[in-house]
Enzyme design. Structure first.
Site, PDB file in Angstrom:
ATOM      1  N   TYR A  99       0.851  -1.187   0.000  1.00 48.89           N
ATOM      2  CA  TYR A  99       0.000   0.000   0.000  1.00 48.89           C
ATOM      3  C   TYR A  99       0.892   1.244   0.000  1.00 48.89           C
ATOM      4  CZ  TYR A  99      -4.015  -2.988   1.271  1.00 48.89           C
ATOM      5  OH  TYR A  99      -5.008  -3.952   1.296  1.00 48.89           O
ATOM      6  N   SER A 104     -13.862  -4.198   0.768  1.00 46.80           N
ATOM      7  CA  SER A 104     -14.889  -3.524  -0.047  1.00 46.80           C
ATOM      8  C   SER A 104     -16.303  -3.966   0.321  1.00 46.80           C
ATOM      9  CB  SER A 104     -14.632  -3.774  -1.545  1.00 46.80           C
ATOM     10  OG  SER A 104     -13.411  -3.221  -1.953  1.00 46.80           O
ATOM     11  N   GLY A 126     -17.960   1.310  -2.627  1.00 53.89           N
ATOM     12  CA  GLY A 126     -18.637   2.590  -2.424  1.00 53.89           C
ATOM     13  C   GLY A 126     -19.960   2.720  -3.137  1.00 53.89           C
ATOM     14  N   LEU A 135     -22.649   0.869  -2.979  1.00 56.97           N
ATOM     15  CA  LEU A 135     -23.824   0.576  -2.162  1.00 56.97           C
ATOM     16  C   LEU A 135     -24.248   1.748  -1.277  1.00 56.97           C
ATOM     17  CD1 LEU A 135     -22.975  -3.106  -1.234  1.00 56.97           C
ATOM     18  CD2 LEU A 135     -24.994  -2.350  -2.502  1.00 56.97           C
ATOM     19  N   LYS A 187     -24.272   6.780  -3.812  1.00 57.74           N
ATOM     20  CA  LYS A 187     -23.797   8.047  -4.374  1.00 57.74           C
ATOM     21  C   LYS A 187     -23.537   7.995  -5.874  1.00 57.74           C
ATOM     22  CE  LYS A 187     -19.072   7.084  -2.784  1.00 57.74           C
ATOM     23  NZ  LYS A 187     -18.033   7.550  -1.846  1.00 57.74           N
TER      24      LYS A 187
END
Length: 328
Positions: free
Chosen positions: A53, A207, A212, A214, A217
């Site tokens: 990461y 996730s 994102g 669900l 937006k």
């Protein structure tokens, strides 16, 4: 926050974990500090990171925050090793690479041990027993307390977990398996979840909010400014879930949320949190406000009828030979 056992082991983790995928890149030091403090103050313990990461930047940032902000003893630190930036061989589960990667992670994190060390991906070029012997060595040397895997398929997880169990006290039981799991990605239910239940491995869904989507937006193809879907680097990650099938699931989640007077985020996260074998979904919030919303799901348990409705609208098609046992 309620704590759960990770698999059939003594490791206890908060039933929502904090992901650090964007730390050291999109998430600044100050933002990460706010996220970690918010998480800790809510009773969160499990923080998930990886050596790749931000090319190690996420671990470095987390290490600095443990030195100056949150006591190391209050956190359950999970990191990973085994993914490498080589397009010809993107995974390396060899003894040499894994041990060197673990030592480098410990140095970046500023700690003598990690609570959960995970093999980041299955390496078809290294004998699995070599990878697992390395896991045993890491735990027995005290550099890791527990071990798990990430991104393994059903047969890979079953083989690895069974190999460890077959060795008795000479080998370390796998405690966790991390993989993507949400109302928009129920593939793990085909083989991974049954294997985890049978072998006592706890699932750590990544996730859990469908990247994102669900949260609602991205309705009707919208990509709000500053969202991951609008980000040049992350748009390809979100894109696969912006289709008609996903939209039907999102609308069902919104309907359930309206009926319960909560947000779609709450409904989606509560659903995956309470699935069989799940120990803790990992939330990679971008802001403290988003994280606060996710953490407030602690008080919510979905009614059975809503859970069944969401199960139905998002149900994957399981065909022969797993159409029966995969849903037990």
């Amino acid at each position: 926050m309620e704590l759960r056992q990770l698999g059939r082991t003594g490791l206890r983790v908060s039933r929502v974990g904090l992901g650090t995928l964007t730390w050291g890149r999109e998430t600044s030091d100050q933002e990460a500090a706010t996220l970690l403090k918010t998480f800790w103050e809510a009773g969160g313990t499990l923080v998930d990171t990886a050596d790749v990461y931000a090319d190690g930047g996420a671990e470095c940032l987390l290490g600095r925050l443990m030195e100056t902000l949150i006591p190391r003893r209050d956190l359950v630190i999970a990191t990973k090793a085994g993914c490498v930036p080589d397009p010809q061989r993107p995974t390396d589960g060899s003894r040499g690479h894994l041990l060197a990667a673990l030592d480098a992670s410990l140095q970046r994190l500023g700690t003598s041990y990690v609570d959960l060390w995970q093999v980041h991906a299955f390496d078809p070029h290294t004998p699995l027993e070599e990878t697992l012997q390395t896991v045993d060595l890491a735990v027995r040397s005290g550099r890791a307390r527990y071990a798990g895997v990430c991104g393994f398929s059903g047969w890979q997880l079953a083989k690895a977990a069974t190999w460890q169990l077959a060795g008795g006290e000479s080998r370390i039981r796998l405690s966790g398996a991390q993989l993507e799991y949400s109302l928009l990605q129920r593939g793990p239910e085909r083989e991974v979840l049954p294997a985890a239940l049978d072998l006592g491995v706890g699932l750590l869904p990544s996730s859990p909010l469908g990247r994102g989507v669900l949260t609602g937006k991205y309705r009707e193809g919208a990509r709000p400014q500053h969202s991951r879907g609008a980000s040049e680097r992350m748009a390809g990650f979100v894109g696969p879930y912006l289709d008609a099938a996903s939209e039907r699931v999102v609308e069902a989640v919104r309907t359930a949320a309206d009926g319960l007077a909560v947000s779609p985020l709450h409904v989606a996260l509560a659903w995956v949190r309470d699935r069989p074998a799940v120990a803790a979904p990992l939330v990679g919030a971008r802001t403290a406000k988003q994280l606060g919303q996710a953490l407030s799901v602690e008080a919510l348990t979905l009614p059975d009828e809503i859970t069944r409705a969401l199960d139905d609208v998002s149900a994957p098609e399981h065909r022969y030979p797993d159409q029966d046992w995969s849903t037990q």
